[in-house]
Enzyme design. Structure first.
Site, PDB file in Angstrom:
ATOM      1  N   GLY A  13      30.935 -27.870   9.157  1.00  0.00           N
ATOM      2  CA  GLY A  13      32.295 -27.584   9.622  1.00  0.00           C
ATOM      3  C   GLY A  13      32.563 -28.253  10.960  1.00  0.00           C
ATOM      4  O   GLY A  13      33.642 -28.820  11.190  1.00  0.00           O
ATOM      5  N   ALA A  57      18.366 -32.840   7.630  1.00  0.00           N
ATOM      6  CA  ALA A  57      16.935 -32.967   7.343  1.00  0.00           C
ATOM      7  C   ALA A  57      16.596 -32.157   6.105  1.00  0.00           C
ATOM      8  O   ALA A  57      16.594 -30.932   6.116  1.00  0.00           O
ATOM      9  CB  ALA A  57      16.131 -32.462   8.534  1.00  0.00           C
ATOM     10  N   THR A 116      11.176 -21.267  16.883  1.00  0.00           N
ATOM     11  CA  THR A 116       9.940 -22.045  16.689  1.00  0.00           C
ATOM     12  C   THR A 116       9.896 -23.251  17.629  1.00  0.00           C
ATOM     13  O   THR A 116       8.851 -23.865  17.776  1.00  0.00           O
ATOM     14  CB  THR A 116       9.796 -22.521  15.228  1.00  0.00           C
ATOM     15  OG1 THR A 116      10.944 -23.288  14.876  1.00  0.00           O
ATOM     16  CG2 THR A 116       9.635 -21.349  14.274  1.00  0.00           C
ATOM     17  N   TYR A 163      12.402 -21.368   1.788  1.00  0.00           N
ATOM     18  CA  TYR A 163      12.583 -22.687   2.429  1.00  0.00           C
ATOM     19  C   TYR A 163      13.121 -23.693   1.411  1.00  0.00           C
ATOM     20  O   TYR A 163      14.123 -24.367   1.658  1.00  0.00           O
ATOM     21  CB  TYR A 163      11.237 -23.149   2.981  1.00  0.00           C
ATOM     22  CG  TYR A 163      11.258 -24.472   3.718  1.00  0.00           C
ATOM     23  CD1 TYR A 163      11.934 -24.608   4.931  1.00  0.00           C
ATOM     24  CD2 TYR A 163      10.579 -25.583   3.219  1.00  0.00           C
ATOM     25  CE1 TYR A 163      11.928 -25.811   5.622  1.00  0.00           C
ATOM     26  CE2 TYR A 163      10.562 -26.786   3.909  1.00  0.00           C
ATOM     27  CZ  TYR A 163      11.241 -26.895   5.108  1.00  0.00           C
ATOM     28  OH  TYR A 163      11.233 -28.093   5.794  1.00  0.00           O
ATOM     29  N   SER A 209      15.387 -25.639  11.677  1.00  0.00           N
ATOM     30  CA  SER A 209      14.801 -24.808  10.607  1.00  0.00           C
ATOM     31  C   SER A 209      13.330 -24.594  10.892  1.00  0.00           C
ATOM     32  O   SER A 209      12.659 -25.513  11.365  1.00  0.00           O
ATOM     33  CB  SER A 209      14.920 -25.504   9.237  1.00  0.00           C
ATOM     34  OG  SER A 209      14.263 -24.736   8.247  1.00  0.00           O
ATOM     35  N   LYS A 241      16.834 -25.456   1.498  1.00  0.00           N
ATOM     36  CA  LYS A 241      16.998 -26.904   1.644  1.00  0.00           C
ATOM     37  C   LYS A 241      17.732 -27.502   0.443  1.00  0.00           C
ATOM     38  O   LYS A 241      18.495 -28.461   0.591  1.00  0.00           O
ATOM     39  CB  LYS A 241      15.627 -27.564   1.816  1.00  0.00           C
ATOM     40  CG  LYS A 241      14.970 -27.255   3.167  1.00  0.00           C
ATOM     41  CD  LYS A 241      15.733 -27.880   4.328  1.00  0.00           C
ATOM     42  CE  LYS A 241      15.001 -27.749   5.646  1.00  0.00           C
ATOM     43  NZ  LYS A 241      15.709 -28.392   6.760  1.00  0.00           N
ATOM     44  N   ASP A 299      19.153 -25.388  20.299  1.00  0.00           N
ATOM     45  CA  ASP A 299      17.992 -24.729  19.681  1.00  0.00           C
ATOM     46  C   ASP A 299      18.048 -23.262  20.064  1.00  0.00           C
ATOM     47  O   ASP A 299      18.523 -22.927  21.154  1.00  0.00           O
ATOM     48  CB  ASP A 299      16.682 -25.364  20.220  1.00  0.00           C
ATOM     49  CG  ASP A 299      15.524 -25.218  19.262  1.00  0.00           C
ATOM     50  OD1 ASP A 299      15.144 -24.060  18.974  1.00  0.00           O
ATOM     51  OD2 ASP A 299      14.994 -26.241  18.798  1.00  0.00           O
ATOM     52  N   ASN A 300      17.566 -22.368  19.186  1.00  0.00           N
ATOM     53  CA  ASN A 300      17.492 -20.957  19.589  1.00  0.00           C
ATOM     54  C   ASN A 300      16.070 -20.572  19.964  1.00  0.00           C
ATOM     55  O   ASN A 300      15.800 -19.396  20.237  1.00  0.00           O
ATOM     56  CB  ASN A 300      18.044 -20.033  18.500  1.00  0.00           C
ATOM     57  CG  ASN A 300      17.181 -20.047  17.261  1.00  0.00           C
ATOM     58  OD1 ASN A 300      16.278 -20.861  17.128  1.00  0.00           O
ATOM     59  ND2 ASN A 300      17.458 -19.134  16.343  1.00  0.00           N
ATOM     60  N   ASN A 352      27.969 -24.128   9.104  1.00  0.00           N
ATOM     61  CA  ASN A 352      28.590 -24.255  10.429  1.00  0.00           C
ATOM     62  C   ASN A 352      28.512 -25.687  10.959  1.00  0.00           C
ATOM     63  O   ASN A 352      29.468 -26.209  11.532  1.00  0.00           O
ATOM     64  CB  ASN A 352      27.906 -23.315  11.432  1.00  0.00           C
ATOM     65  CG  ASN A 352      28.288 -21.862  11.210  1.00  0.00           C
ATOM     66  OD1 ASN A 352      29.347 -21.572  10.648  1.00  0.00           O
ATOM     67  ND2 ASN A 352      27.429 -20.951  11.639  1.00  0.00           N
TER      68      ASN A 352
END
Ligand code: UDP
Length: 330
Positions: free
Chosen positions: A105, A117, A38, A148, A78, A152, A34-35, A102
Protein backbone atom coordinates in the site's frame (compact mmCIF):
# COMPACT_ATOMS: atom_id res chain seq x y z
CA UNK A 1 19.69 14.79 -10.40
CA UNK A 2 17.84 14.33 -7.09
CA UNK A 3 19.09 11.55 -4.86
CA UNK A 4 17.08 8.33 -5.00
CA UNK A 5 15.38 7.34 -1.77
CA UNK A 6 14.83 3.74 -0.70
CA UNK A 7 12.95 2.15 2.21
CA UNK A 8 14.38 -1.10 3.57
CA UNK A 9 12.19 -3.14 5.92
CA UNK A 10 14.00 -5.61 8.16
CA UNK A 11 16.96 -3.26 7.92
CA UNK A 12 18.64 -4.39 11.14
CA UNK A 13 18.67 -8.04 10.14
CA UNK A 14 21.37 -10.08 8.44
CA UNK A 15 20.35 -9.29 4.85
CA UNK A 16 18.69 -5.94 5.53
CA UNK A 17 21.86 -4.51 7.07
CA UNK A 18 23.99 -5.58 4.10
CA UNK A 19 21.40 -3.97 1.81
CA UNK A 20 21.64 -0.71 3.80
CA UNK A 21 25.41 -0.73 3.27
CA UNK A 22 25.08 -1.42 -0.44
CA UNK A 23 22.50 1.27 -1.16
CA UNK A 24 24.38 3.87 0.90
CA UNK A 25 27.43 2.99 -1.21
CA UNK A 26 25.36 3.42 -4.40
CA UNK A 27 24.53 7.00 -3.29
CA UNK A 28 20.93 6.47 -2.12
CA UNK A 29 19.17 8.02 0.85
CA UNK A 30 18.24 5.00 2.96
CA UNK A 31 15.19 4.87 5.22
CA UNK A 32 15.66 1.82 7.43
CA UNK A 33 12.84 0.18 9.39
CA UNK A 34 12.87 -2.70 11.87
CA UNK A 35 11.04 -3.66 15.07
CA UNK A 36 14.16 -5.45 16.37
CA UNK A 37 12.49 -8.79 17.16
CA UNK A 38 15.22 -10.67 15.33
CA UNK A 39 17.22 -7.72 13.97
CA UNK A 40 20.00 -6.05 15.96
CA UNK A 41 21.05 -2.41 16.02
CA UNK A 42 24.72 -3.46 16.13
CA UNK A 43 24.33 -4.50 12.47
CA UNK A 44 23.60 -0.92 11.39
CA UNK A 45 24.97 1.34 14.14
CA UNK A 46 27.95 2.29 11.93
CA UNK A 47 25.45 3.99 9.58
CA UNK A 48 23.78 6.15 12.25
CA UNK A 49 26.18 9.12 11.88
CA UNK A 50 25.39 9.43 8.14
CA UNK A 51 22.88 12.08 7.10
CA UNK A 52 21.82 9.78 4.23
CA UNK A 53 20.61 7.20 6.76
CA UNK A 54 17.47 7.29 8.91
CA UNK A 55 16.23 4.53 11.18
CA UNK A 56 12.67 3.91 12.39
CA UNK A 57 11.85 1.34 15.05
CA UNK A 58 8.47 0.27 13.71
CA UNK A 59 6.39 -2.90 13.41
CA UNK A 60 5.23 -2.96 9.79
CA UNK A 61 2.15 -5.03 10.59
CA UNK A 62 0.82 -1.64 11.81
CA UNK A 63 0.15 1.23 9.39
CA UNK A 64 3.44 2.55 7.97
CA UNK A 65 3.95 6.27 7.65
CA UNK A 66 6.98 7.56 5.76
CA UNK A 67 7.16 11.30 5.05
CA UNK A 68 8.49 12.44 1.68
CA UNK A 69 9.03 10.58 -1.59
CA UNK A 70 10.21 6.99 -2.03
CA UNK A 71 11.62 5.63 -5.28
CA UNK A 72 12.17 2.06 -4.15
CA UNK A 73 11.21 -0.33 -1.36
CA UNK A 74 13.03 -3.52 -0.36
CA UNK A 75 10.76 -5.65 1.83
CA UNK A 76 12.98 -7.89 3.96
CA UNK A 77 11.22 -7.88 7.32
CA UNK A 78 10.53 -11.42 8.57
CA UNK A 79 11.92 -14.00 10.93
CA UNK A 80 13.79 -16.34 8.60
CA UNK A 81 15.30 -19.15 10.60
CA UNK A 82 13.25 -22.26 11.39
CA UNK A 83 13.69 -21.98 15.17
CA UNK A 84 12.73 -18.30 15.06
CA UNK A 85 9.50 -18.89 13.24
CA UNK A 86 8.68 -21.83 15.47
CA UNK A 87 8.99 -19.52 18.49
CA UNK A 88 7.04 -16.62 16.97
CA UNK A 89 4.65 -18.26 14.49
CA UNK A 90 1.89 -15.66 14.64
CA UNK A 91 4.30 -12.75 14.14
CA UNK A 92 5.80 -14.64 11.19
CA UNK A 93 2.39 -15.03 9.55
CA UNK A 94 1.46 -11.43 10.30
CA UNK A 95 4.58 -9.83 8.86
CA UNK A 96 4.33 -11.88 5.65
CA UNK A 97 0.63 -11.08 5.20
CA UNK A 98 -0.44 -7.86 7.00
CA UNK A 99 3.09 -6.44 6.84
CA UNK A 100 3.38 -7.10 3.12
CA UNK A 101 -0.06 -5.59 2.54
CA UNK A 102 0.99 -2.39 4.33
CA UNK A 103 4.28 -2.21 2.44
CA UNK A 104 2.52 -2.70 -0.91
CA UNK A 105 0.00 0.00 0.00
CA UNK A 106 2.86 2.35 0.82
CA UNK A 107 4.58 1.50 -2.49
CA UNK A 108 1.35 2.29 -4.34
CA UNK A 109 0.84 5.61 -2.56
CA UNK A 110 4.46 6.67 -3.25
CA UNK A 111 4.53 5.18 -6.75
CA UNK A 112 7.67 3.30 -5.70
CA UNK A 113 9.09 0.14 -7.22
CA UNK A 114 9.07 -2.67 -4.67
CA UNK A 115 11.13 -5.86 -4.38
CA UNK A 116 9.89 -8.47 -1.91
CA UNK A 117 12.07 -11.15 -0.34
CA UNK A 118 10.63 -14.58 -0.99
CA UNK A 119 12.36 -17.87 -0.36
CA UNK A 120 13.21 -21.36 -1.55
CA UNK A 121 10.79 -22.44 1.20
CA UNK A 122 7.93 -21.75 -1.24
CA UNK A 123 9.07 -25.00 -2.90
CA UNK A 124 8.66 -26.89 0.42
CA UNK A 125 10.18 -30.38 0.34
CA UNK A 126 10.64 -30.32 -3.43
CA UNK A 127 9.86 -33.18 -5.78
CA UNK A 128 11.56 -31.33 -8.66
CA UNK A 129 15.33 -31.00 -8.53
CA UNK A 130 16.97 -28.54 -9.00
CA UNK A 131 14.10 -26.12 -8.38
CA UNK A 132 13.01 -23.91 -11.27
CA UNK A 133 10.75 -20.91 -10.81
CA UNK A 134 8.00 -22.77 -12.68
CA UNK A 135 7.76 -25.44 -9.96
CA UNK A 136 4.73 -24.84 -7.70
CA UNK A 137 6.19 -26.55 -4.67
CA UNK A 138 5.33 -29.20 -2.11
CA UNK A 139 4.43 -27.37 1.10
CA UNK A 140 2.65 -28.71 4.16
CA UNK A 141 0.40 -25.78 5.12
CA UNK A 142 -0.30 -27.05 8.66
CA UNK A 143 3.20 -28.25 9.58
CA UNK A 144 5.52 -26.22 11.82
CA UNK A 145 7.23 -24.59 8.84
CA UNK A 146 3.86 -23.73 7.27
CA UNK A 147 3.74 -20.40 9.10
CA UNK A 148 6.75 -19.17 7.16
CA UNK A 149 6.19 -21.02 3.88
CA UNK A 150 2.55 -20.01 3.52
CA UNK A 151 3.19 -16.42 4.63
CA UNK A 152 5.80 -16.16 1.87
CA UNK A 153 3.49 -17.81 -0.66
CA UNK A 154 0.73 -15.36 0.29
CA UNK A 155 3.28 -12.56 -0.04
CA UNK A 156 4.04 -13.61 -3.62
CA UNK A 157 0.31 -13.83 -4.42
CA UNK A 158 -0.55 -10.37 -3.06
CA UNK A 159 2.53 -8.87 -4.73
CA UNK A 160 1.44 -10.24 -8.12
CA UNK A 161 -2.11 -8.98 -7.43
CA UNK A 162 -0.81 -5.44 -6.81
CA UNK A 163 1.24 -5.75 -9.98
CA UNK A 164 -1.66 -6.98 -12.11
CA UNK A 165 -4.51 -5.01 -10.55
CA UNK A 166 -2.78 -1.74 -9.67
CA UNK A 167 0.04 -1.82 -12.22
CA UNK A 168 2.59 -1.53 -9.38
CA UNK A 169 6.22 -2.17 -10.35
CA UNK A 170 7.05 -5.28 -8.37
CA UNK A 171 9.98 -7.71 -8.17
CA UNK A 172 10.09 -11.06 -6.38
CA UNK A 173 13.33 -12.74 -5.37
CA UNK A 174 13.38 -16.35 -4.13
CA UNK A 175 16.37 -16.55 -1.84
CA UNK A 176 18.15 -19.85 -1.21
CA UNK A 177 20.26 -20.50 1.92
CA UNK A 178 22.56 -17.51 2.34
CA UNK A 179 25.38 -17.04 4.83
CA UNK A 180 27.95 -14.48 5.87
CA UNK A 181 28.92 -11.99 8.56
CA UNK A 182 26.08 -10.65 10.79
CA UNK A 183 24.12 -13.89 10.93
CA UNK A 184 23.00 -14.35 14.52
CA UNK A 185 25.19 -16.93 16.20
CA UNK A 186 22.22 -18.56 17.89
CA UNK A 187 19.55 -18.21 15.25
CA UNK A 188 19.52 -22.00 14.89
CA UNK A 189 20.56 -22.12 11.27
CA UNK A 190 23.06 -24.72 10.36
CA UNK A 191 26.11 -22.56 9.65
CA UNK A 192 26.08 -20.40 12.81
CA UNK A 193 25.07 -23.51 14.79
CA UNK A 194 28.10 -25.49 13.59
CA UNK A 195 30.60 -22.62 13.85
CA UNK A 196 29.29 -21.66 17.31
CA UNK A 197 29.63 -25.26 18.46
CA UNK A 198 33.17 -25.48 17.09
CA UNK A 199 34.16 -22.21 18.80
CA UNK A 200 32.70 -23.34 22.14
CA UNK A 201 34.36 -26.76 21.88
CA UNK A 202 31.01 -28.56 21.62
CA UNK A 203 30.10 -31.47 19.34
CA UNK A 204 28.43 -30.59 16.04
CA UNK A 205 24.74 -31.51 15.92
CA UNK A 206 23.75 -33.05 12.59
CA UNK A 207 19.99 -33.54 12.29
CA UNK A 208 18.81 -36.85 10.83
CA UNK A 209 21.47 -38.80 8.96
CA UNK A 210 22.85 -35.63 7.46
CA UNK A 211 22.04 -36.80 3.93
CA UNK A 212 19.68 -33.87 3.34
CA UNK A 213 21.23 -31.27 1.03
CA UNK A 214 21.44 -27.49 0.89
CA UNK A 215 23.21 -25.07 -1.48
CA UNK A 216 24.86 -22.14 0.29
CA UNK A 217 25.29 -18.68 -1.23
CA UNK A 218 27.68 -16.06 0.13
CA UNK A 219 25.92 -12.83 1.14
CA UNK A 220 27.81 -10.49 -1.25
CA UNK A 221 26.65 -12.57 -4.22
CA UNK A 222 23.06 -12.42 -3.02
CA UNK A 223 23.16 -8.64 -2.48
CA UNK A 224 24.44 -8.18 -6.04
CA UNK A 225 21.56 -10.36 -7.31
CA UNK A 226 19.04 -8.24 -5.38
CA UNK A 227 20.51 -5.04 -6.79
CA UNK A 228 20.36 -6.33 -10.37
CA UNK A 229 16.81 -7.65 -9.99
CA UNK A 230 15.56 -4.37 -8.49
CA UNK A 231 17.02 -2.47 -11.42
CA UNK A 232 15.64 -4.95 -14.00
CA UNK A 233 12.17 -4.84 -15.55
CA UNK A 234 11.27 -8.46 -14.70
CA UNK A 235 8.15 -8.88 -12.51
CA UNK A 236 8.10 -12.67 -12.03
CA UNK A 237 9.99 -14.60 -9.35
CA UNK A 238 13.73 -15.14 -9.82
CA UNK A 239 15.80 -17.68 -7.87
CA UNK A 240 19.02 -16.31 -6.45
CA UNK A 241 21.37 -18.80 -4.84
CA UNK A 242 24.53 -20.78 -5.36
CA UNK A 243 23.84 -24.14 -7.06
CA UNK A 244 26.86 -25.76 -5.37
CA UNK A 245 24.97 -28.44 -3.42
CA UNK A 246 26.32 -30.33 -0.40
CA UNK A 247 24.95 -32.75 2.20
CA UNK A 248 24.68 -31.45 5.75
CA UNK A 249 27.09 -34.18 6.91
CA UNK A 250 29.72 -33.04 4.38
CA UNK A 251 29.07 -29.49 5.51
CA UNK A 252 29.74 -30.44 9.15
CA UNK A 253 33.01 -32.07 8.06
CA UNK A 254 34.00 -28.91 6.17
CA UNK A 255 33.35 -26.78 9.27
CA UNK A 256 35.43 -29.09 11.45
CA UNK A 257 38.29 -28.81 8.96
CA UNK A 258 37.93 -25.04 8.66
CA UNK A 259 37.88 -24.38 12.39
CA UNK A 260 40.60 -26.91 13.18
CA UNK A 261 38.42 -28.01 16.08
CA UNK A 262 38.65 -31.70 16.83
CA UNK A 263 34.95 -31.89 17.42
CA UNK A 264 32.83 -35.01 17.03
CA UNK A 265 29.62 -35.13 15.03
CA UNK A 266 26.54 -36.19 16.98
CA UNK A 267 23.19 -37.03 15.45
CA UNK A 268 19.85 -35.57 16.57
CA UNK A 269 16.28 -35.97 15.31
CA UNK A 270 15.44 -34.51 11.93
CA UNK A 271 12.99 -31.59 12.38
CA UNK A 272 9.45 -32.11 11.04
CA UNK A 273 9.10 -31.36 7.31
CA UNK A 274 12.82 -30.63 6.92
CA UNK A 275 13.33 -30.46 3.12
CA UNK A 276 15.50 -33.36 1.93
CA UNK A 277 17.13 -31.56 -0.96
CA UNK A 278 17.50 -28.01 -2.17
CA UNK A 279 19.36 -26.56 -5.12
CA UNK A 280 18.43 -23.50 -7.16
CA UNK A 281 18.14 -23.60 -10.92
CA UNK A 282 19.60 -20.17 -11.74
CA UNK A 283 19.08 -20.22 -15.51
CA UNK A 284 16.72 -17.21 -15.22
CA UNK A 285 19.10 -15.15 -13.07
CA UNK A 286 21.89 -15.89 -15.56
CA UNK A 287 19.88 -14.97 -18.66
CA UNK A 288 17.75 -12.08 -17.35
CA UNK A 289 20.19 -10.44 -14.94
CA UNK A 290 23.55 -11.73 -16.21
CA UNK A 291 24.08 -12.79 -12.57
CA UNK A 292 25.88 -15.75 -11.14
CA UNK A 293 27.64 -16.39 -7.84
CA UNK A 294 31.34 -15.53 -7.70
CA UNK A 295 32.38 -16.48 -4.16
CA UNK A 296 32.99 -20.19 -3.61
CA UNK A 297 32.22 -21.88 -0.32
CA UNK A 298 35.85 -22.14 0.83
CA UNK A 299 36.34 -18.39 0.48
CA UNK A 300 32.94 -17.40 1.88
CA UNK A 301 33.29 -19.70 4.88
CA UNK A 302 36.71 -18.27 5.69
CA UNK A 303 35.38 -14.71 5.85
CA UNK A 304 32.32 -15.81 7.85
CA UNK A 305 34.45 -17.78 10.32
CA UNK A 306 36.64 -14.70 10.90
CA UNK A 307 33.50 -12.72 11.71
CA UNK A 308 32.30 -15.25 14.28
CA UNK A 309 35.79 -15.45 15.77
CA UNK A 310 35.72 -11.70 16.36
CA UNK A 311 32.61 -11.92 18.59
CA UNK A 312 33.01 -11.50 22.34
CA UNK A 313 32.93 -14.47 24.75
CA UNK A 314 29.67 -13.08 26.10
CA UNK A 315 28.06 -13.25 22.65
CA UNK A 316 29.48 -16.72 22.01
CA UNK A 317 27.90 -18.14 25.17
CA UNK A 318 24.68 -16.14 25.13
CA UNK A 319 22.11 -18.66 23.94
CA UNK A 320 19.26 -16.15 23.72
CA UNK A 321 20.27 -13.73 21.01
CA UNK A 322 16.89 -12.28 20.41
CA UNK A 323 14.25 -10.01 21.84
CA UNK A 324 11.36 -12.45 21.60
CA UNK A 325 10.20 -12.20 25.19
CA UNK A 326 8.88 -8.67 24.93
CA UNK A 327 6.77 -9.66 21.92
CA UNK A 328 5.41 -13.02 22.97
CA UNK A 329 2.05 -12.70 24.73
CA UNK A 330 1.89 -14.96 27.73
N1 UDP B 1 20.78 -28.68 10.70
C1 UDP B 1 21.62 -29.58 11.35
N2 UDP B 1 22.14 -29.22 12.57
C2 UDP B 1 21.92 -28.01 13.15
C3 UDP B 1 21.08 -27.08 12.48
C4 UDP B 1 20.51 -27.45 11.26
O1 UDP B 1 21.86 -30.68 10.86
O2 UDP B 1 22.43 -27.77 14.26
C5 UDP B 1 20.20 -29.06 9.39
C6 UDP B 1 18.68 -28.86 9.26
O3 UDP B 1 17.99 -30.02 9.72
C7 UDP B 1 18.52 -28.67 7.77
C8 UDP B 1 19.82 -27.99 7.35
O4 UDP B 1 20.76 -28.21 8.41
O5 UDP B 1 18.44 -29.90 7.09
C9 UDP B 1 19.68 -26.49 7.13
O6 UDP B 1 18.97 -25.97 8.21
P1 UDP B 1 18.76 -24.42 8.46
O7 UDP B 1 18.07 -24.30 9.77
O8 UDP B 1 20.05 -23.72 8.30
O9 UDP B 1 17.81 -23.86 7.32
P2 UDP B 1 16.76 -24.49 6.28
O10 UDP B 1 17.53 -24.66 5.03
O11 UDP B 1 16.23 -25.82 6.79
O12 UDP B 1 15.72 -23.47 6.20
Amino acid sequence: MAKKRILITGAAGFLGSHLCDRFIKEGFDVVAMDNLITGRLTNIEHLFPLKEFTFYNHDITKFIHVAGPLDYILHFASPASPIDYLKIPIQTLKVGSLGTHNVLGLAKSKNARILVASTSEVYGDPTVHPQTEEYWGNVNPIGPRGVYDEAKRFQEAITMAYHRYHGLETRIIRIFNTYGPRMRLNDGRVLPAFIGQALRGEDLTVFGKGNQTRSFCYVDDLIQGIYLLLMSDYAYPVNIGNPDEITILQFAEEIIKLTGANQKIIYEDLPVDDPMQRQPDITKARSILGWEPKVDRAEGLKITYQYFQSLSKEELYNKEHNNFDQFISK
